[in-house]
Scaffold this active site. Structure first.
Site, PDB file in Angstrom:
ATOM      1  N   PHE A 126       0.872  -1.173   0.000  1.00 19.39           N
ATOM      2  CA  PHE A 126       0.000   0.000   0.000  1.00 19.39           C
ATOM      3  C   PHE A 126       0.908   1.221   0.000  1.00 19.39           C
ATOM      4  O   PHE A 126       1.981   1.205   0.604  1.00 19.39           O
ATOM      5  CB  PHE A 126      -0.953   0.009   1.194  1.00 19.39           C
ATOM      6  CG  PHE A 126      -1.919   1.159   1.122  1.00 19.39           C
ATOM      7  CD1 PHE A 126      -2.962   1.131   0.218  1.00 19.39           C
ATOM      8  CD2 PHE A 126      -1.741   2.293   1.903  1.00 19.39           C
ATOM      9  CE1 PHE A 126      -3.827   2.216   0.096  1.00 19.39           C
ATOM     10  CE2 PHE A 126      -2.611   3.375   1.788  1.00 19.39           C
ATOM     11  CZ  PHE A 126      -3.657   3.331   0.885  1.00 19.39           C
ATOM     12  N   ASP A 217      -1.682  -5.332   8.403  1.00 24.28           N
ATOM     13  CA  ASP A 217      -2.355  -4.080   8.078  1.00 24.28           C
ATOM     14  C   ASP A 217      -3.831  -4.407   8.210  1.00 24.28           C
ATOM     15  O   ASP A 217      -4.435  -5.035   7.343  1.00 24.28           O
ATOM     16  CB  ASP A 217      -2.008  -3.621   6.657  1.00 24.28           C
ATOM     17  CG  ASP A 217      -2.699  -2.305   6.309  1.00 24.28           C
ATOM     18  OD1 ASP A 217      -3.712  -1.967   6.964  1.00 24.28           O
ATOM     19  OD2 ASP A 217      -2.243  -1.618   5.378  1.00 24.28           O
ATOM     20  N   ARG A 384      -6.950   4.437 -11.429  1.00 22.37           N
ATOM     21  CA  ARG A 384      -5.859   3.626 -10.874  1.00 22.37           C
ATOM     22  C   ARG A 384      -5.190   2.953 -12.060  1.00 22.37           C
ATOM     23  O   ARG A 384      -5.584   1.880 -12.488  1.00 22.37           O
ATOM     24  CB  ARG A 384      -6.392   2.591  -9.867  1.00 22.37           C
ATOM     25  CG  ARG A 384      -6.552   3.151  -8.468  1.00 22.37           C
ATOM     26  CD  ARG A 384      -5.181   3.410  -7.831  1.00 22.37           C
ATOM     27  NE  ARG A 384      -5.260   3.999  -6.502  1.00 22.37           N
ATOM     28  CZ  ARG A 384      -4.729   5.171  -6.155  1.00 22.37           C
ATOM     29  NH1 ARG A 384      -4.155   5.933  -7.057  1.00 22.37           N
ATOM     30  NH2 ARG A 384      -4.777   5.598  -4.920  1.00 22.37           N
TER      31      ARG A 384
END
Ligand SMILES: *Cc1c(COP(=O)(O)O)cnc(C)c1O
Length: 459
Positions: A126, A217, A384
């Protein structure tokens, strides 16, 4: 579209926010003024905002009541103790350090747990997580299974770590040169793909064998738990809370962005079991965030987060959340729209390569698709693809990512199924005249994180 498989909203609406509905002509002017970049459109001019699910959650009446119970003392706020108890109970970790949002926790963890030159394996990356790892001298290595990189491969638990890749990394560099394993549940950059419990158990076993720590995460851990309940053998009869608790039993700690699954608008935290690490984190948090009993959050923020985290574990809530996203995906798929499969926990991704085959990647097909979707419907989405991927800092060449997508990200508890229908209709209408979507070129290209502020014009 058949509603039978999709549960109706498990809430009723107590407060509403009126949204403006611009005309197509107005939107044409707005998107031109915004340089064909949906990040540069004012929120006021958006009808349905699917830019992100980060911090865009609708809070419940109970959370708003919690806001009024904020204890804004500088030290020892009662809301901290409520948050601490809640996280300890639901996640099972010994220690919690509050931070202003997820990246605050990533900063602390990277500083105290990475020695320069050490490797940090993860299931894809990320942006902010990787940034902090590398800033502290870590070398990120992607150990996600290969299938995660294939947009059209519809298999469950695409977020799993490939154990052979992990073993190879350990063999090659030695366990002492691995800072920790970073395991994201779900994997945002792979399209919100979940990780199976089996994989977490196996990664934990391997890590223990070599004395390597694992940090999750945890940003979308509740969505991940829903996929496990739905699709993994042996979990159908377990509660979401039981599944979340077992997930974290395979970790030594976690970073958390409260802006996603905690159902609040801001906040985050870092957890760990180790006492020594906790002491180090407490020393650092004072420099970067605030006292260890608030870490950049107001007392009321911590109260709303404690309540939100508990609400997020309710089966009816999380089932509706994940299935509403899937509903939009199914709707689009049935109409023949190319999307990334399977649909993950928080967003549907349009495949811009197949949507706009007449444009090459250097004409920014996903950027233009996002701009045109806004023009047609007032729906805001995000590119994206090549624009987000940026340039190689050494050669100055564009990165050419395999995935060229437009992300339709669904905020939690904000929109109804009918809103999803409107979004689907808008995409389908645009698909019918997709040959009219024109390519774009830069008129302004910033050096860093260009997707946020770049401006374009039509070719
Ligand atoms: C949003 C996010 C983060 C960063 O959290 P912030 O609260 O935005 O700082 C980290 N990891 C994942 C997977 C995220 O989605």
């Amino acid at each position: 579209m058949n509603y039978d498989n999709f549960p109706a909203e498990p809430f009723r609406i107590k407060a509403v926010e009126t949204v403006k509905m611009n005309t197509r002509d107005e939107r044409a002017q707005i998107i031109r003024d915004a340089g064909y970049n949906t990040f540069l459109i004012n929120s006021e001019d958006v009808y349905i905002d699917l830019l992100t699910d980060s911090g865009t959650n609708a809070m419940s009446d109970r959370q708003w009541a919690g806001i009024m119970m904020g204890d804004e003392a500088y030290a020892g706020s009662r809301n901290f103790f409520h948050l601490q108890e809640t996280v300890q109970e639901l996640f099972g970790f010994k220690h919690i350090v509050p931070t202003h949002q997820g990246r605050g926790a990533e900063n602390l963890l990277s500083q105290i747990h990475i020695k320069p030159g050490q490797y940090v394996p993860g299931n894809m990356y990320f942006t902010t997580t990787r940034y902090h790892q590398e800033r502290n001298g870590g070398i990120f290595v992607d150990v996600i299974r290969d299938e995660a990189h294939d947009a059209q491969l519809n298999v469950p638990f695409k977020g799993d770590i490939d154990l052979a890749k992990l073993q190879r990394l350990i063999d090659e560099h030695g366990a002492e040169n691995i800072a920790y394993i970073c395991l994201a549940v779900t994997v945002n950059m792979a399209g919100g793909q979940p990780v199976s419990m089996k994989n977490m158990r196996e990664v934990h076993k391997l890590a223990r064998q070599y004395g390597i720590d694992i940090f999750f995460d945890a940003t979308r851990c509740v969505e991940n738990a829903f996929f496990i309940k739905e699709q993994e053998k042996g979990y159908a009869d377990k509660t979401i809370a039981e599944i979340v608790h077992e997930m974290f039993s395979y970790a030594d700690g976690c970073t958390m962005s409260g802006k996603k699954d905690c159902l609040v608008n801001i906040g985050g935290f870092l957890c760990m079991n180790d006492d020594e690490l906790f002491e180090q984190a407490k020393e650092l948090v004072v420099a970067y965030e605030g006292m260890p009993s608030y870490g950049g959050m107001a007392g009321r923020d911590m109260e709303a987060m404690a309540i939100g985290l508990r609400e997020s574990m309710q089966f009816d809530y999380i089932r509706h959340r994940v299935l509403q996203v899937r509903y939009l995906g199914e709707n689009l798929k049935q109409a023949g729209i190319p999307i990334i499969e399977p649909v993950g926990g928080h967003a549907v991704f349009l495949d811009a390569r197949r949507f706009c085959p007449h444009l090459n990647q250097e004409q920014f097909p996903a950027q233009s698709l996002a701009a045109n979707l806004y023009l047609e419907s007032g729906v805001r989405s995000m590119e994206r693809g090549i624009v987000s991927a940026g340039r190689d800092p050494k050669t100055g060449e564009n990165h050419y990512p395999k995935l060229e997508t437009v992300r339709l990200t669904i905020p939690r508890r904000v929109y109804t199924y009918r809103h999803m229908d409107v979004v689907a209709e808008a995409v389908v209408n645009l698909f019918r005249k997709r040959d009219q979507i024109r390519g774009l070129r830069f008129v302004y290209e910033p050096k860093q994180l260009r997707f946020f502020t770049a401006r374009f014009e039509e070719i």
